[in-house]
Write a protein that holds these residues in place. Structure first.
Motif, PDB file in Angstrom:
ATOM      1  N   ASP A 160      50.502 -27.525  87.980  1.00  0.00           N
ATOM      2  CA  ASP A 160      51.175 -26.268  87.651  1.00  0.00           C
ATOM      3  C   ASP A 160      50.264 -25.339  86.856  1.00  0.00           C
ATOM      4  OD1 ASP A 160      53.628 -26.891  88.861  1.00  0.00           O
ATOM      5  OD2 ASP A 160      54.297 -28.006  87.104  1.00  0.00           O
ATOM      6  N   VAL A 163      47.833 -23.057  88.974  1.00  0.00           N
ATOM      7  CA  VAL A 163      48.549 -21.978  89.662  1.00  0.00           C
ATOM      8  C   VAL A 163      48.916 -20.882  88.666  1.00  0.00           C
ATOM      9  CG1 VAL A 163      50.583 -21.393  91.035  1.00  0.00           C
ATOM     10  CG2 VAL A 163      49.437 -23.603  91.379  1.00  0.00           C
ATOM     11  N   ARG A 167      47.476 -16.923  88.422  1.00  0.00           N
ATOM     12  CA  ARG A 167      48.395 -15.783  88.464  1.00  0.00           C
ATOM     13  C   ARG A 167      48.313 -14.943  87.207  1.00  0.00           C
ATOM     14  NH1 ARG A 167      53.359 -19.177  91.390  1.00  0.00           N
ATOM     15  NH2 ARG A 167      52.453 -19.015  93.495  1.00  0.00           N
ATOM     16  N   GLU A 172      45.953 -15.231  93.375  1.00  0.00           N
ATOM     17  CA  GLU A 172      46.634 -16.345  94.018  1.00  0.00           C
ATOM     18  C   GLU A 172      45.594 -17.343  94.497  1.00  0.00           C
ATOM     19  OE1 GLU A 172      49.878 -17.111  94.430  1.00  0.00           O
ATOM     20  OE2 GLU A 172      50.455 -15.363  93.229  1.00  0.00           O
ATOM     21  N   LEU A 173      45.928 -18.613  94.388  1.00  0.00           N
ATOM     22  CA  LEU A 173      44.993 -19.645  94.821  1.00  0.00           C
ATOM     23  C   LEU A 173      44.860 -19.654  96.339  1.00  0.00           C
ATOM     24  CD1 LEU A 173      45.890 -22.523  92.361  1.00  0.00           C
ATOM     25  CD2 LEU A 173      43.618 -21.526  92.679  1.00  0.00           C
ATOM     26  N   VAL A 192      48.673 -28.939  94.088  1.00  0.00           N
ATOM     27  CA  VAL A 192      48.416 -27.511  93.925  1.00  0.00           C
ATOM     28  C   VAL A 192      48.839 -26.757  95.176  1.00  0.00           C
ATOM     29  CG1 VAL A 192      46.597 -25.778  93.688  1.00  0.00           C
ATOM     30  CG2 VAL A 192      46.560 -27.818  92.249  1.00  0.00           C
ATOM     31  N   ARG A 195      52.436 -25.990  95.437  1.00  0.00           N
ATOM     32  CA  ARG A 195      52.922 -25.003  94.473  1.00  0.00           C
ATOM     33  C   ARG A 195      52.357 -23.611  94.717  1.00  0.00           C
ATOM     34  NH1 ARG A 195      52.899 -29.983  92.544  1.00  0.00           N
ATOM     35  NH2 ARG A 195      54.200 -30.615  90.755  1.00  0.00           N
ATOM     36  N   SER A 196      51.593 -23.458  95.780  1.00  0.00           N
ATOM     37  CA  SER A 196      50.931 -22.182  96.058  1.00  0.00           C
ATOM     38  C   SER A 196      50.677 -22.076  97.562  1.00  0.00           C
ATOM     39  CB  SER A 196      49.603 -22.104  95.289  1.00  0.00           C
ATOM     40  OG  SER A 196      48.690 -23.083  95.780  1.00  0.00           O
TER      41      SER A 196
END
Length: 385
Positions: A160, A163, A167, A172-173, A192, A195-196
């Protein structure tokens, strides 16, 4: 060191050490456990007192004798595995006039400390953040350029965090990348990605090791675009067969290839039987590929040890020129280098075989089990000079 006089948080202790202040520690774990995984990360003086010895001293009404070992004006941080036994010891010492505080959650709490530090390197315009985990010496990197970012060698425990940090920098990844199949910690690349919108990127050689999940594969010379910068992949076998590092401007994000105080260990993939050949491969990689890069290349490794000194920007990095001057191994001929590497291998990381299976996607563990698997020191490097 901020505390309530009874406890100190792991984060506060870490900041004290980062500030260069001396810390007196009383470790009440069993001696083997304490020696295998000491609390480090700065100027630490540790005394070992196994908890059962404390219990015996308490039964004999000898706590005052133990208290006499500490100066009246020094604070003592008492540690154990979970912060329970150490709380009892700290309380008893306070009753006898010692300024003793308990480390909250013990070494399990210490394992959750995670710092960030921005690198001072010519990356062609990207901002690069180094993540530092003092409990294990693990290092990860966030590369941010414009509104895109990539994270290299992320830990599952902190998925988390990457990410959120990207941001917070307006990005953004795009990629979650591993330099190799890690043996000391549970990889966070898939977490990761969940979550992205990041794509999972691993070296193409990971398929030969049994990779069991879908990922974007990179090989020698491949380029990944992140905003306005390019991450160029360079195959660098020796620690593992698939090890792949990345150049970003004059920065080399080097995984477990070369550290600021040592070189990689060569035995984790193929065991003792294959360690000699892997050591020869590591020497070829360093001699033919890495040492041919400009001396001003900044090496950003995947780990640091207790003997490592941070650079002026407080990151665990060094220029290639500095490493050539510092590490005798980098000037050795192949035979001497192999003998050096094979003679300086510490104990293998805890649970490394299960960690490898998990990172290949051939095994599955929940978050708590993953955390338990990787507790302990970093042992991915040959012992430092």
């Amino acid at each position: 060191m901020t505390s309530d006089g009874v406890t100190v948080s792991p984060a506060a202790l870490a900041e004290t050490l980062r500030a260069g202040e001396r810390v007196r520690v009383l470790d009440v774990r069993n001696r083997d456990e304490a020696e295998q995984w000491p609390l480090g990360g700065g100027d630490v003086e540790t005394t070992h007192l196994p908890y059962m010895q404390f219990v015996q001293a308490q039964a004999k009404d000898e706590i005052s004798d133990l208290a006499a070992d500490f100066d009246d004006d020094e604070r003592v941080v008492v540690i154990c595995g979970r912060g329970e036994s150490s709380a009892t010891v700290a309380g008893a010492l306070r009753d006898h006039g010692v300024d003793a505080v308990n480390l909250e959650e013990g070494m399990r709490g210490w394992a959750r400390v995670y710092h960030t530090q921005e690198l001072d390197a010519d990356t062609g315009g990207a901002t690069v953040i180094q993540y530092q985990r003092p409990a294990s010496g693990c290092l990860a990197y966030l590369v941010v350029s414009g509104d895109e970012a990539a994270v290299v060698d992320p830990l599952r425990l902190f998925a988390d965090r990457y990410v959120e940090d990207a941001r917070n920098r307006g990005a953004e990844l795009r990629y979650a990348m591993d330099t190799h199949v890690h043996a000391d910690h549970v990889s966070g690349v898939r977490d990761v990605a969940e979550r992205s919108d990041a794509a999972v990127v691993v070296p193409e050689g990971a398929t030969d090791r049994g990779l069991a999940f879908d990922a974007e594969l990179v090989g020698d010379g491949d380029e990944l675009r992140v905003g306005d910068v390019t991450l160029e992949a360079m195959h660098a076998p020796g620690h593992t067969t698939e090890m792949t590092v990345y150049r970003v401007g004059n920065l080399l994000v080097g995984g477990d290839l070369l550290f600021t105080e040592s070189v990689a260990r060569p035995d984790l993939e193929r065991g003792d039987e294959g360690a000699e050949e892997m050591a020869r491969q590591l020497h070829r990689t360093l001699s033919d590929r890495v040492l041919s890069l400009p001396d001003e290349t900044v090496v950003a490794p995947g780990h640091y040890g207790d003997s490592a000194e941070p650079a002026e920007d407080d990151t665990y990095t060094a220029t290639l020129g500095e490493l050539k001057a510092r590490l005798a191994a980098l000037s050795m001929e192949e035979g001497e280098f192999v003998d050096y590497a094979l003679s300086r291998m510490p104990p293998r990381p805890n649970n490394f075989e299960e960690i490898v299976e998990t990172n290949l996607g051939r095994g599955s563990v929940d978050d708590e089990a993953a955390f338990e698997l990787e507790l302990g020191p970093n042992n991915c490097a040959a012992t430092a000079d």
